[in-house]
Design a protein around this motif. Structure first.
Motif, mmCIF file in Angstrom:
data_model
loop_
_atom_site.group_PDB
_atom_site.id
_atom_site.type_symbol
_atom_site.label_atom_id
_atom_site.label_comp_id
_atom_site.label_asym_id
_atom_site.label_seq_id
_atom_site.Cartn_x
_atom_site.Cartn_y
_atom_site.Cartn_z
ATOM 1 N N MET A 98 0.833 -1.203 0.000
ATOM 2 C CA MET A 98 0.000 0.000 0.000
ATOM 3 C C MET A 98 0.871 1.259 0.000
ATOM 4 S SD MET A 98 -3.097 -0.961 -0.255
ATOM 5 C CE MET A 98 -3.956 0.538 0.132
ATOM 6 N N LEU A 99 1.957 1.252 0.770
ATOM 7 C CA LEU A 99 2.848 2.402 0.806
ATOM 8 C C LEU A 99 3.544 2.608 -0.538
ATOM 9 C CD1 LEU A 99 4.436 1.996 4.347
ATOM 10 C CD2 LEU A 99 2.812 3.741 3.616
ATOM 11 N N LYS A 100 3.928 1.527 -1.195
ATOM 12 C CA LYS A 100 4.557 1.638 -2.513
ATOM 13 C C LYS A 100 3.579 2.205 -3.534
ATOM 14 C CE LYS A 100 8.114 -1.911 -2.164
ATOM 15 N NZ LYS A 100 8.605 -3.200 -2.649
ATOM 16 N N MET A 101 2.327 1.753 -3.469
ATOM 17 C CA MET A 101 1.319 2.259 -4.404
ATOM 18 C C MET A 101 1.052 3.746 -4.151
ATOM 19 S SD MET A 101 -1.289 -1.013 -4.544
ATOM 20 C CE MET A 101 -2.636 -0.029 -5.119
ATOM 21 N N LYS A 122 1.745 6.864 -6.731
ATOM 22 C CA LYS A 122 0.679 7.813 -7.043
ATOM 23 C C LYS A 122 1.159 9.244 -6.810
ATOM 24 C CE LYS A 122 -3.896 9.149 -5.428
ATOM 25 N NZ LYS A 122 -4.916 8.902 -4.407
ATOM 26 N N LEU A 123 1.848 9.474 -5.693
ATOM 27 C CA LEU A 123 2.354 10.808 -5.389
ATOM 28 C C LEU A 123 3.439 11.239 -6.369
ATOM 29 C CD1 LEU A 123 2.448 10.629 -1.500
ATOM 30 C CD2 LEU A 123 0.832 11.893 -2.928
ATOM 31 N N GLN A 124 4.290 10.300 -6.797
ATOM 32 C CA GLN A 124 5.311 10.639 -7.789
ATOM 33 C C GLN A 124 4.671 11.028 -9.115
ATOM 34 O OE1 GLN A 124 7.916 7.267 -7.907
ATOM 35 N NE2 GLN A 124 9.193 8.005 -6.239
ATOM 36 N N ASN A 125 3.621 10.315 -9.528
ATOM 37 C CA ASN A 125 2.916 10.669 -10.758
ATOM 38 C C ASN A 125 2.271 12.044 -10.643
ATOM 39 O OD1 ASN A 125 3.593 8.294 -12.042
ATOM 40 N ND2 ASN A 125 1.728 7.236 -11.410
ATOM 41 N N GLN A 126 1.728 12.349 -9.464
ATOM 42 C CA GLN A 126 1.111 13.646 -9.256
ATOM 43 C C GLN A 126 2.160 14.757 -9.311
ATOM 44 O OE1 GLN A 126 -1.024 13.831 -5.565
ATOM 45 N NE2 GLN A 126 -2.539 15.235 -6.391
ATOM 46 N N ILE A 127 3.335 14.524 -8.749
ATOM 47 C CA ILE A 127 4.415 15.508 -8.803
ATOM 48 C C ILE A 127 4.849 15.739 -10.241
ATOM 49 C CG2 ILE A 127 6.864 15.855 -8.248
ATOM 50 C CD1 ILE A 127 6.267 14.568 -5.528
ATOM 51 N N ASN A 128 4.976 14.677 -11.019
ATOM 52 C CA ASN A 128 5.348 14.823 -12.432
ATOM 53 C C ASN A 128 4.298 15.612 -13.190
ATOM 54 O OD1 ASN A 128 7.762 13.455 -12.153
ATOM 55 N ND2 ASN A 128 6.861 11.461 -12.628
ATOM 56 N N MET A 129 3.023 15.387 -12.887
ATOM 57 C CA MET A 129 1.946 16.135 -13.537
ATOM 58 C C MET A 129 2.079 17.622 -13.203
ATOM 59 S SD MET A 129 -2.167 15.766 -13.094
ATOM 60 C CE MET A 129 -2.108 16.421 -11.435
#
Length: 101
Positions: A65-68, A72-79
């Motif tokens: 769950m922490l990895k997921m 998700k947070l890394q994808n949001q930062i890239n966005m």
């Protein structure tokens, strides 16, 4: 290959993790943790039983769950980085047109 587990007594757990002996034995009676009875004493597996029970070692579900969540947070930062670049380019273009006028 043999399964090598390090078994420690409830008294050793008490001194190492500062958990009372009665709490350890109560958890064993309730079935929260499992121990091996040898003579009059119970021995517990430190890595697979005690550390997860104390909260020092997260379970595999928690790790997943922490990895997921991390992904998700890394994808949001890239966005947000891409949005910032686009806004920056737009502002540079507007600044160029204002300077021409």
């Amino acid at each position: 290959m043999e399964n090598k587990e390090i078994l420690i007594s409830a008294r050793d757990i008490e001194s190492k993790y500062h958990i009372s002996y009665s709490s350890i034995m109560k958890a064993r009676r309730e079935g929260t943790i499992r121990g091996v009875k040898i003579g009059h004493n119970y021995l517990f597996d430190e890595e697979n039983v005690i550390k997860p029970w104390v909260g020092l070692k997260p379970s595999t579900d928690e790790v997943m769950m922490l990895k997921m969540e991390n992904e998700k947070l890394q994808n949001q930062i890239n966005m947000y980085k891409n949005q910032y670049k686009m806004i920056r380019q737009l502002l540079d273009a507007l600044n160029g047109t204002v300077n021409v006028i």
